[in-house]
Design a protein around this motif. Structure first.
Motif, PDB file in Angstrom:
ATOM      1  N   MET A   1       0.846  -1.166   0.000  1.00 57.62           N
ATOM      2  CA  MET A   1       0.000   0.000   0.000  1.00 57.62           C
ATOM      3  C   MET A   1       0.899   1.240   0.000  1.00 57.62           C
ATOM      4  SD  MET A   1      -2.966   1.155   2.675  1.00 57.62           S
ATOM      5  CE  MET A   1      -4.007  -0.263   2.476  1.00 57.62           C
ATOM      6  N   SER A   2       0.614   2.133  -0.886  1.00 51.45           N
ATOM      7  CA  SER A   2       1.458   3.315  -1.011  1.00 51.45           C
ATOM      8  C   SER A   2       0.993   4.415  -0.045  1.00 51.45           C
ATOM      9  CB  SER A   2       1.411   3.837  -2.444  1.00 51.45           C
ATOM     10  OG  SER A   2       0.129   4.340  -2.729  1.00 51.45           O
ATOM     11  N   LEU A   3       1.856   5.375   0.139  1.00 50.87           N
ATOM     12  CA  LEU A   3       1.535   6.497   1.016  1.00 50.87           C
ATOM     13  C   LEU A   3       0.384   7.315   0.447  1.00 50.87           C
ATOM     14  CD1 LEU A   3       2.287   8.058   3.556  1.00 50.87           C
ATOM     15  CD2 LEU A   3       3.884   9.381   2.171  1.00 50.87           C
ATOM     16  N   TYR A   4       0.305   7.398  -0.868  1.00 47.54           N
ATOM     17  CA  TYR A   4      -0.781   8.140  -1.510  1.00 47.54           C
ATOM     18  C   TYR A   4      -2.137   7.550  -1.145  1.00 47.54           C
ATOM     19  CZ  TYR A   4      -3.894   9.932  -5.080  1.00 47.54           C
ATOM     20  OH  TYR A   4      -4.950  10.500  -5.716  1.00 47.54           O
ATOM     21  N   SER A   5      -2.267   6.236  -1.152  1.00 53.36           N
ATOM     22  CA  SER A   5      -3.556   5.621  -0.850  1.00 53.36           C
ATOM     23  C   SER A   5      -3.925   5.800   0.623  1.00 53.36           C
ATOM     24  CB  SER A   5      -3.559   4.145  -1.230  1.00 53.36           C
ATOM     25  OG  SER A   5      -2.547   3.461  -0.530  1.00 53.36           O
TER      26      SER A   5
END
Length: 79
Positions: A1-5
């Motif tokens: 999971m990316s920081l953006y999500s």
């Protein structure tokens, strides 16, 4: 999971908190307006003003939810 999500999730949940707090307050005040008896007004007003006194101010639970949502949206929007 990316920081953006993660930031997007925080932003969306903050928006949900803001709209939930404002919606509860709106529907509660409309129900108070339609109340016919004093007992109905007391029963409707008790959850709307549920909270505690902080200094000279009375802070209700609806205020906490709404301001918390605003802070979440602002923090994630700033990112």
């Amino acid at each position: 999971m990316s920081l953006y999500s993660i930031v997007l999730f925080v932003h969306v949940t903050g928006a949900v908190f803001v709209f939930a707090g404002i919606g509860i307050l709106l529907f509660g005040t409309l129900a108070l307006r339609w109340a016919k008896r004093v007992e109905s007004v007391r029963a409707l007003a008790r959850p709307l003003v549920a909270g505690r006194r902080v200094g000279f101010e009375h802070v209700s639970l609806i205020d906490v939810v709404t301001v918390g949502g605003i802070l979440r949206v602002a923090a994630s929007g700033r990112y």
